[in-house]
Design a protein around this motif. Sequence first.
Motif, PDB file in Angstrom:
ATOM      1  N   ARG A  71       0.838  -1.190   0.000  1.00  0.00           N
ATOM      2  CA  ARG A  71       0.000   0.000   0.000  1.00  0.00           C
ATOM      3  C   ARG A  71       0.877   1.244   0.000  1.00  0.00           C
ATOM      4  O   ARG A  71       1.953   1.266   0.591  1.00  0.00           O
ATOM      5  N   VAL A  72       0.386   2.276  -0.656  1.00  0.00           N
ATOM      6  CA  VAL A  72       1.083   3.555  -0.681  1.00  0.00           C
ATOM      7  C   VAL A  72       0.980   4.235   0.681  1.00  0.00           C
ATOM      8  O   VAL A  72       0.231   3.803   1.561  1.00  0.00           O
ATOM      9  N   TYR A 120       8.315  12.857   0.954  1.00  0.00           N
ATOM     10  CA  TYR A 120       9.560  12.395   0.335  1.00  0.00           C
ATOM     11  C   TYR A 120       9.321  12.185  -1.150  1.00  0.00           C
ATOM     12  O   TYR A 120       8.439  11.419  -1.548  1.00  0.00           O
ATOM     13  N   LEU A 121      10.114  12.865  -1.969  1.00  0.00           N
ATOM     14  CA  LEU A 121       9.998  12.808  -3.419  1.00  0.00           C
ATOM     15  C   LEU A 121      11.325  12.329  -3.991  1.00  0.00           C
ATOM     16  O   LEU A 121      12.373  12.864  -3.653  1.00  0.00           O
ATOM     17  N   SER A 122      11.260  11.338  -4.857  1.00  0.00           N
ATOM     18  CA  SER A 122      12.468  10.799  -5.464  1.00  0.00           C
ATOM     19  C   SER A 122      12.415  10.938  -6.975  1.00  0.00           C
ATOM     20  O   SER A 122      11.363  11.188  -7.566  1.00  0.00           O
ATOM     21  N   THR A 123      13.569  10.763  -7.611  1.00  0.00           N
ATOM     22  CA  THR A 123      13.677  10.811  -9.063  1.00  0.00           C
ATOM     23  C   THR A 123      14.889   9.999  -9.489  1.00  0.00           C
ATOM     24  O   THR A 123      15.803   9.775  -8.687  1.00  0.00           O
ATOM     25  N   SER A 124      14.898   9.581 -10.733  1.00  0.00           N
ATOM     26  CA  SER A 124      16.066   8.868 -11.242  1.00  0.00           C
ATOM     27  C   SER A 124      17.240   9.810 -11.472  1.00  0.00           C
ATOM     28  O   SER A 124      18.395   9.411 -11.370  1.00  0.00           O
ATOM     29  N   SER A 125      16.937  11.073 -11.777  1.00  0.00           N
ATOM     30  CA  SER A 125      17.985  12.070 -11.992  1.00  0.00           C
ATOM     31  C   SER A 125      17.362  13.456 -11.993  1.00  0.00           C
ATOM     32  O   SER A 125      16.318  13.672 -12.604  1.00  0.00           O
ATOM     33  N   TRP A 139      16.541   7.996  -5.259  1.00  0.00           N
ATOM     34  CA  TRP A 139      16.344   6.553  -5.365  1.00  0.00           C
ATOM     35  C   TRP A 139      15.617   6.327  -6.680  1.00  0.00           C
ATOM     36  O   TRP A 139      14.414   6.552  -6.778  1.00  0.00           O
ATOM     37  N   GLY A 140      16.349   5.924  -7.718  1.00  0.00           N
ATOM     38  CA  GLY A 140      15.791   6.001  -9.048  1.00  0.00           C
ATOM     39  C   GLY A 140      15.391   4.697  -9.678  1.00  0.00           C
ATOM     40  O   GLY A 140      15.465   3.621  -9.083  1.00  0.00           O
ATOM     41  N   ASP A 141      14.952   4.829 -10.914  1.00  0.00           N
ATOM     42  CA  ASP A 141      14.530   3.707 -11.752  1.00  0.00           C
ATOM     43  C   ASP A 141      13.465   2.864 -11.036  1.00  0.00           C
ATOM     44  O   ASP A 141      12.634   3.396 -10.309  1.00  0.00           O
ATOM     45  N   GLY A 142      13.489   1.556 -11.257  1.00  0.00           N
ATOM     46  CA  GLY A 142      12.453   0.705 -10.678  1.00  0.00           C
ATOM     47  C   GLY A 142      12.401   0.771  -9.172  1.00  0.00           C
ATOM     48  O   GLY A 142      11.320   0.686  -8.575  1.00  0.00           O
ATOM     49  N   TYR A 143      13.555   0.939  -8.531  1.00  0.00           N
ATOM     50  CA  TYR A 143      13.584   0.979  -7.074  1.00  0.00           C
ATOM     51  C   TYR A 143      12.782   2.158  -6.537  1.00  0.00           C
ATOM     52  O   TYR A 143      12.025   2.025  -5.569  1.00  0.00           O
ATOM     53  N   GLY A 144      12.921   3.320  -7.158  1.00  0.00           N
ATOM     54  CA  GLY A 144      12.170   4.487  -6.705  1.00  0.00           C
ATOM     55  C   GLY A 144      10.670   4.291  -6.798  1.00  0.00           C
ATOM     56  O   GLY A 144       9.921   4.639  -5.877  1.00  0.00           O
ATOM     57  N   ALA A 154       9.162   1.397  -6.787  1.00  0.00           N
ATOM     58  CA  ALA A 154       8.804   0.390  -5.782  1.00  0.00           C
ATOM     59  C   ALA A 154       8.652   1.018  -4.406  1.00  0.00           C
ATOM     60  O   ALA A 154       7.790   0.608  -3.617  1.00  0.00           O
ATOM     61  N   LEU A 155       9.462   2.014  -4.105  1.00  0.00           N
ATOM     62  CA  LEU A 155       9.342   2.696  -2.812  1.00  0.00           C
ATOM     63  C   LEU A 155       8.010   3.424  -2.688  1.00  0.00           C
ATOM     64  O   LEU A 155       7.426   3.475  -1.600  1.00  0.00           O
ATOM     65  N   VAL A 156       7.515   3.987  -3.774  1.00  0.00           N
ATOM     66  CA  VAL A 156       6.199   4.635  -3.739  1.00  0.00           C
ATOM     67  C   VAL A 156       5.106   3.596  -3.549  1.00  0.00           C
ATOM     68  O   VAL A 156       4.209   3.751  -2.706  1.00  0.00           O
ATOM     69  N   VAL A 157       5.178   2.531  -4.328  1.00  0.00           N
ATOM     70  CA  VAL A 157       4.153   1.479  -4.275  1.00  0.00           C
ATOM     71  C   VAL A 157       4.039   0.880  -2.873  1.00  0.00           C
ATOM     72  O   VAL A 157       2.939   0.546  -2.414  1.00  0.00           O
ATOM     73  N   THR A 158       5.155   0.780  -2.174  1.00  0.00           N
ATOM     74  CA  THR A 158       5.162   0.159  -0.844  1.00  0.00           C
ATOM     75  C   THR A 158       5.093   1.175   0.295  1.00  0.00           C
ATOM     76  O   THR A 158       5.243   0.800   1.459  1.00  0.00           O
TER      77      THR A 158
END
Length: 204
Positions: A94-95, A105-110, A132-137, A139-143
């Motif tokens: 859950r988000v 907290y906001l993340s980006t790949s670059s 925290w970028g790409d798929g990992y970033g 995934a952090l939102v999704v979880t």
Amino acid sequence: GPVRLVLEAGVLEEEAGHRGLELGLHVDGDAGGQLEGAALPVEDGNEGVARGALDRRGAGAHGPAVGGILLPAIGQAVYAGRGLGCWVDGAPARVSATTSLDGAYLSTSSYSHWPDADLLAVKHAGCHLRTWGDGYGYALVVTGRVDAMVDHEVEIYDVAPMPVLLAEAGGRFTSLDGRPDAAGGSGVATNGTVHDELLALLQG
């Protein structure tokens, strides 16, 4: 050898490029071991990462019916099916419950692709900025471990799984101009609650 995905329609790999697939595979040798996409057979060699795999059978009028992010480096898998929920290692995903960008907290790949005005806007809104970028970033939102992820430039294979993942986890995914699928050229993933506020900031 290189990572490769075989579909009914053909093969897409970094060295060969696009070979007539509507949606396909992006191989990234420097992204640190992430596989994003639908649940499809992937033969993984010892180089890099398969990102954004999507079979035509997994897509329909409403976009991908299934999606997943595999993170071998941390032994984690996040996956979803439309109407079936979103899961992380067998537990519901859950988000977050964050209600404002102030303190989010906001993340980006670059940040190198961000216009200066957008970067200043989220900073002044009180966001904690991370890379925290790409798929990992995503995934952090999704979880629920971060509240938003923004990429100003993406290909469809970078974010193909994100609409179904975010929707099933209670969040939201669009492009920067609000397009609710993976083909908009950019990606904004949030917990849903802060989505409109964030889009308004980024649209200036």
